[in-house]
Design a protein around this motif. Structure first.
Motif, PDB file in Angstrom:
ATOM      1  N   UNK A  15       2.242 -34.270 -38.805  1.00 23.82           N
ATOM      2  CA  UNK A  15       2.411 -34.836 -40.152  1.00 23.82           C
ATOM      3  C   UNK A  15       3.639 -34.283 -40.855  1.00 23.82           C
ATOM      4  N   UNK A  16       4.372 -33.410 -40.172  1.00 23.34           N
ATOM      5  CA  UNK A  16       5.532 -32.785 -40.833  1.00 23.34           C
ATOM      6  C   UNK A  16       6.766 -33.666 -40.641  1.00 23.34           C
ATOM      7  N   UNK A  17       6.959 -34.577 -41.580  1.00 22.39           N
ATOM      8  CA  UNK A  17       8.073 -35.521 -41.531  1.00 22.39           C
ATOM      9  C   UNK A  17       8.989 -35.347 -42.718  1.00 22.39           C
ATOM     10  N   UNK A  18      10.131 -36.005 -42.628  1.00 15.92           N
ATOM     11  CA  UNK A  18      11.120 -35.888 -43.695  1.00 15.92           C
ATOM     12  C   UNK A  18      11.147 -37.079 -44.627  1.00 15.92           C
ATOM     13  N   UNK A  19      10.396 -38.140 -44.307  1.00 18.67           N
ATOM     14  CA  UNK A  19      10.324 -39.269 -45.235  1.00 18.67           C
ATOM     15  C   UNK A  19       8.865 -39.463 -45.657  1.00 18.67           C
ATOM     16  N   UNK A  20       8.698 -39.917 -46.904  1.00 18.18           N
ATOM     17  CA  UNK A  20       7.351 -40.105 -47.450  1.00 18.18           C
ATOM     18  C   UNK A  20       6.568 -41.089 -46.581  1.00 18.18           C
ATOM     19  N   UNK A  21       7.242 -42.146 -46.153  1.00 19.79           N
ATOM     20  CA  UNK A  21       6.571 -43.189 -45.379  1.00 19.79           C
ATOM     21  C   UNK A  21       5.948 -42.609 -44.102  1.00 19.79           C
ATOM     22  N   UNK A  22       6.749 -41.883 -43.327  1.00 21.20           N
ATOM     23  CA  UNK A  22       6.226 -41.295 -42.094  1.00 21.20           C
ATOM     24  C   UNK A  22       5.109 -40.301 -42.385  1.00 21.20           C
ATOM     25  N   UNK A  23       5.239 -39.521 -43.494  1.00 17.66           N
ATOM     26  CA  UNK A  23       4.195 -38.556 -43.861  1.00 17.66           C
ATOM     27  C   UNK A  23       2.869 -39.269 -44.124  1.00 17.66           C
ATOM     28  N   UNK A  24       2.919 -40.342 -44.863  1.00 16.74           N
ATOM     29  CA  UNK A  24       1.682 -41.067 -45.212  1.00 16.74           C
ATOM     30  C   UNK A  24       1.031 -41.651 -43.957  1.00 16.74           C
ATOM     31  N   UNK A  25       1.847 -42.299 -43.117  1.00 16.32           N
ATOM     32  CA  UNK A  25       1.319 -42.891 -41.875  1.00 16.32           C
ATOM     33  C   UNK A  25       0.663 -41.817 -41.018  1.00 16.32           C
ATOM     34  N   UNK A  26       1.305 -40.672 -40.935  1.00 16.04           N
ATOM     35  CA  UNK A  26       0.810 -39.588 -40.084  1.00 16.04           C
ATOM     36  C   UNK A  26      -0.483 -39.023 -40.636  1.00 16.04           C
ATOM     37  N   UNK A  27      -0.520 -38.802 -41.937  1.00 14.54           N
ATOM     38  CA  UNK A  27      -1.710 -38.194 -42.534  1.00 14.54           C
ATOM     39  C   UNK A  27      -2.920 -39.118 -42.363  1.00 14.54           C
ATOM     40  N   UNK A  28      -2.725 -40.410 -42.643  1.00 17.54           N
ATOM     41  CA  UNK A  28      -3.834 -41.355 -42.512  1.00 17.54           C
ATOM     42  C   UNK A  28      -4.322 -41.413 -41.055  1.00 17.54           C
ATOM     43  N   UNK A  29      -3.395 -41.295 -40.130  1.00 14.93           N
ATOM     44  CA  UNK A  29      -3.779 -41.349 -38.715  1.00 14.93           C
ATOM     45  C   UNK A  29      -4.551 -40.106 -38.310  1.00 14.93           C
ATOM     46  N   UNK A  30      -4.085 -38.935 -38.745  1.00 20.13           N
ATOM     47  CA  UNK A  30      -4.804 -37.681 -38.428  1.00 20.13           C
ATOM     48  C   UNK A  30      -6.221 -37.753 -39.004  1.00 20.13           C
ATOM     49  N   UNK A  31      -6.344 -38.284 -40.213  1.00 20.68           N
ATOM     50  CA  UNK A  31      -7.675 -38.419 -40.822  1.00 20.68           C
ATOM     51  C   UNK A  31      -8.614 -39.210 -39.908  1.00 20.68           C
ATOM     52  N   UNK A  32      -8.072 -40.249 -39.272  1.00 20.58           N
ATOM     53  CA  UNK A  32      -8.892 -41.033 -38.344  1.00 20.58           C
ATOM     54  C   UNK A  32      -9.195 -40.254 -37.061  1.00 20.58           C
ATOM     55  N   UNK A  33      -8.149 -39.628 -36.491  1.00 23.97           N
ATOM     56  CA  UNK A  33      -8.331 -38.909 -35.215  1.00 23.97           C
ATOM     57  C   UNK A  33      -9.466 -37.886 -35.316  1.00 23.97           C
TER      58      UNK A  33
ATOM     59  N   UNK B 148      17.249 -46.362 -48.566  1.00 18.85           N
ATOM     60  CA  UNK B 148      18.169 -45.566 -47.747  1.00 18.85           C
ATOM     61  C   UNK B 148      17.475 -44.397 -47.050  1.00 18.85           C
ATOM     62  N   UNK B 149      16.135 -44.367 -47.133  1.00 18.77           N
ATOM     63  CA  UNK B 149      15.405 -43.271 -46.494  1.00 18.77           C
ATOM     64  C   UNK B 149      15.628 -43.315 -44.981  1.00 18.77           C
ATOM     65  N   UNK B 150      15.989 -42.173 -44.421  1.00 25.06           N
ATOM     66  CA  UNK B 150      16.273 -42.114 -42.991  1.00 25.06           C
ATOM     67  C   UNK B 150      15.586 -40.878 -42.424  1.00 25.06           C
ATOM     68  N   UNK B 151      14.777 -41.066 -41.413  1.00 27.03           N
ATOM     69  CA  UNK B 151      14.054 -39.929 -40.840  1.00 27.03           C
ATOM     70  C   UNK B 151      14.975 -39.126 -39.926  1.00 27.03           C
ATOM     71  N   UNK B 152      15.185 -37.835 -40.278  1.00 28.33           N
ATOM     72  CA  UNK B 152      16.051 -36.990 -39.450  1.00 28.33           C
ATOM     73  C   UNK B 152      15.250 -35.975 -38.644  1.00 28.33           C
ATOM     74  N   UNK B 153      13.956 -35.835 -38.984  1.00 30.73           N
ATOM     75  CA  UNK B 153      13.158 -34.797 -38.325  1.00 30.73           C
ATOM     76  C   UNK B 153      12.589 -35.316 -37.007  1.00 30.73           C
ATOM     77  N   UNK B 154      13.498 -35.542 -36.060  1.00 31.66           N
ATOM     78  CA  UNK B 154      13.068 -36.088 -34.765  1.00 31.66           C
ATOM     79  C   UNK B 154      13.751 -35.360 -33.615  1.00 31.66           C
ATOM     80  N   UNK B 155      13.050 -35.338 -32.486  1.00 27.42           N
ATOM     81  CA  UNK B 155      13.657 -34.844 -31.241  1.00 27.42           C
ATOM     82  C   UNK B 155      13.887 -36.055 -30.366  1.00 27.42           C
TER      83      UNK B 155
END
Lengths: 363, 382
Positions: free
Chosen positions: B52-70, B375-382
């Motif tokens: 859930x550790x992302x650099x854009x709000x959008x990715x953070x929300x998607x990740x958190x909701x998914x973890x809640x389900x998992x 202009x949100x751009x996710x940079x926290x990626x490998x």
């Protein structure tokens, strides 16, 4: 990264034969094998070969290995042998990675002959991983190479030539072979071998297989079951046999992994034991200058592997610009030998399988 | 005649989640088509991390909701086996002052969304992963609710649940054409049959752009090979996934003891290549030996590659489109489709049923590319 003209992967009957011919044709050869000694599976074969003189009939496998190895001696200057070296990968840019003496290194080849051979198939049944359950080839290695018996009382599964010969060798070594199971309705190998076993009192049970193994820390007994014509278990026919070793001899499958990894065009051919490379008539795979021969191109006998190795060595050399001084004579002679080995009813499956894998070009 | 209320193309984790959620909502006659089988594409090749550790709000929300389900996926899906959710966190390493600052900002954003991430000093990080090389990083961020899930088991859980709800699956069958008439879908043609339908979900992973083109829908994504390796198993020694964007590595010990690790190749071409290279093995070994020297002593069992389906801003399209009625897409995850699968299925279902979406979800629409203010751009990626 060291660069080599021709790298042969696998120093069994096919690889050794290919090496000899390529050296005769003038190439420099690097031969890589994972074992401590060259010869592949020949070195555990203490029985005398059948067939014709050209493929060393009446000579023991171990002696054939030594002949093939000694045949390379006169080319020492152009031959580079890496033993106890496992090829771990083959990449599309002709880089071969090798693991030897706890070191990992890369070499690059201009051309490659893959002669990796085959591995034993396994059977799926309950507890098939108990200590005491072996492949027949493994038992042959254990006894004939290291002088270790697999157990005191053994059941063999599979009546192909390997199953028959290894059963006989175990009896010679003092092991009691309690039964030989065969799932089909007839014996798979030569009847001359089977007759020997029957004369020695080994019951050969056709339409029967192993269903289950029992044992706490090692094998103690097995449950057998009879099969109907669709190869399904016939309930109520279960029988138990006590034994401390079970020997599985249900065929071989080509060691295709290096070829598959390099994304070479492969085809699954049941008649030849599994996945094999599509080959042009000169044994070239879909990756230019990568050739394949021996069991990796389909399961046959060691005799065919030797002839195929020579032919692949001859044709690979030619396509690399090294024409063997006796090219025409050799080619004609080797093709004839192969045809002879594959003729008759025993060769039907092989001929059918090879047809499926042969292509005119790789376009 | 073969009819379907909707055809989902792709039985990877996104397609499976979409099919399951649609069926759960009560939709009948759902068909899922895959040219191979579940987990045969990017899902079965992924690094199996969920963060859930992302650099854009959008990715953070998607990740958190998914973890809640998992966290309750096993029960919700009625799955008999364990999905191997190892929730021991992601430890992300910073290696420079500039990166420290980015991490400060990211953690602030994550906390504002309710993600329990925190900043750590080198000493604090070493307490969580003692075999880290202390000289290889300057600080870290950590979120204890991130972790690992087995993608094969997770896919099977969705698959069995969807099947139970009546979803039809066609495997080893390839969609060859999508026939469109007057801005509406008429039928989907495969190499084995024709299916009349007016709705399609493009969950084709690495082939999302091509499945868009089949229907005349332009989706600006491309695929890129990302390689990965697995080591021999060893005793449990590392709880969290260790990751560094600047050093280009992620590395996690999975429940059966093996380590999985990967890195991106800056020179990777935009294509469908998924082969292995010796260069990856070399670079991966150097990187892991620098950061986690003890892990570097393990033997490698296998390497493989898989497609990242990359969008222009590294955020997914979970979207319908004005280009074609009844056409939905779940693609462009840029390497993170597995961990966003639960919310993907829920959102696709809401879109198909015409629900009013939550505010954040409008940015998942492919239209965001036309919005100059976005202009949100996710940079926290490998």
């Amino acid at each position: 990264m060291d660069k080599f003209d021709l790298v042969i992967i696998g120093g069994g009957p096919a690889g050794l034969s290919a090496a000899r011919i390529a050296l005769e044709a003038g190439l420099s050869v690097t031969l890589i094998d994972r074992s401590i000694s060259l010869g592949g599976q020949l070195i555990k074969q203490t029985h005398k070969f059948f067939g014709s003189k050209a493929q060393y009939a009446k000579t023991r496998g171990i002696d054939i290995a030594n002949i093939l190895i000694n045949d390379l001696d006169e080319y020492k200057d152009r031959l580079h042998i890496l033993k106890e070296a496992t090829v771990v990968a083959l990449y599309k840019d002709y880089v071969i990675t090798v693991y030897q003496f706890n070191k990992y290194f890369k070499i690059q080849a201009k051309s490659i002959i893959v002669a990796t051979g085959a591995s034993e198939k396994v059977l799926a049944f309950e507890n098939n991983d108990l200590p005491g359950i072996y492949g027949a080839g493994a038992v042959q290695t254990l006894m004939n190479l290291y002088g270790v018996l697999p157990g005191k009382e053994v059941v063999m599964v599979g009546s192909g030539n390997i199953g028959l010969i290894v059963s006989y060798q175990m009896i010679q070594a003092g092991v009691k072979v309690k039964a030989l199971l065969e799932a089909s309705d007839h014996i798979g190998g030569y009847l001359v071998h089977a007759s020997k076993l029957v004369r020695l009192g080994v019951p050969i049970l056709t339409r029967t297989t192993v269903k289950k193994a029992y044992g706490k820390n090692k094998l103690e007994k097995i449950q057998t079951v009879e099969l109907d014509e669709q190869w399904n278990y016939i309930e109520g026919t279960e029988t138990e046999i006590s034994c401390d070793a079970l020997c599985i001899s249900v065929g071989l499958t080509p060691l295709h992994q290096l070829l598959s990894m390099a994304e070479i065009d492969m085809i699954y051919v049941n008649e030849l034991g599994g996945l094999i490379p599509k080959l042009k008539k000169n044994y070239e795979t879909s990756m230019p200058r990568v050739f394949a021969c021996g069991d990796v191109t389909g399961i046959e006998e060691a005799s065919s592997a030797m002839v195929e190795g020579k032919l692949a060595g001859l044709l690979a050399s030619k396509s690399l610009g090294f024409i063997h001084p006796e090219f025409e004579l050799l080619e004609k002679n080797l093709v004839e030998q192969l045809n002879n080995l594959r003729q008759g009813p025993c060769g039907v499956k092989i001929r059918l399988g090879l047809e499926k894998a042969e292509v005119n070009s790789h376009d | 005649m073969n009819k379907a209320s909707i055809v989902v193309i792709g039985a990877g984790i996104s397609g499976l989640s979409a099919a399951y959620n649609l069926a759960k909502r009560g939709l009948k006659d759902i068909v899922v088509i895959d040219k191979a089988y579940i987990t045969s594409g990017s899902t079965g090749r992924c690094g199996a991390g969920v963060r859930q550790q992302w650099g854009t709000a959008l990715n953070c929300i998607l990740a958190k909701k998914s973890i809640d389900f998992f966290m309750h996926a096993k029960e919700d899906l009625g799955y008999e086996k364990d999905i191997e959710f190892k929730q021991e966190g992601y430890l992300i390493l910073s290696t420079s002052e500039a990166e420290d600052k980015v991490f400060d900002k990211n953690v602030q954003l994550q906390n504002s969304i309710g993600i329990p991430s925190q900043r750590l000093t080198v000493e604090e990080a070493l307490k969580i992963v003692p075999h880290l090389n202390p000289n290889a990083f300057t600080s870290a961020s950590f979120c204890k609710t991130d972790g690992h899930i087995n993608p094969f088991l997770m896919s099977e859980a969705y698959y069995l649940a969807a099947k139970k709800l009546g979803v039809t699956f066609y495997f080893f069958e390839e969609v060859t054409e999508i026939i469109v008439k007057d801005k509406s879908i008429e039928k989907v043609i495969t190499d084995k049959r024709v299916i009349y339908t007016d709705k399609v979900v493009n969950a084709a992973g690495g082939f999302a752009r091509e499945v868009g083109e089949m229907a005349g829908v332009e989706i600006p994504v491309f695929s890129e090979n990302h390689e990965i390796l697995v080591t021999e198993p060893t005793k449990q020694m590392q709880g969290p996934m260790v990751m560094s964007f600047s050093k280009n590595i992620y590395c996690q010990q999975v429940p059966h003891g093996s380590f999985l690790m990967g890195r991106s190749n800056p020179k990777a071409l935009h294509d469908h290549d998924i082969s292995s290279s010796w260069q990856f093995l070399d670079e991966m070994a150097k990187t892991v030996c620098n950061i986690l020297p003890k892990v570097g002593q393990l033997r490698v069992i296998r390497t493989w590659g898989g497609s990242y389906n990359i969008s222009p801003d590294h955020q997914p399209f979970i979207s319908d489109t004005e280009q074609l009625n009844g056409y939905f897409m779940a693609c462009g995850y840029s390497g993170h489709g597995f961990m966003f699968a639960p919310i993907t299925g829920e959102l696709i279902t809401e879109m198909v049923f015409g629900d009013k979406l939550e505010d954040y979800a409008k940015d998942l629409n492919i239209k965001r590319l036309d919005d100059k203010n976005f202009t949100d751009f996710e940079q926290s990626v490998v």
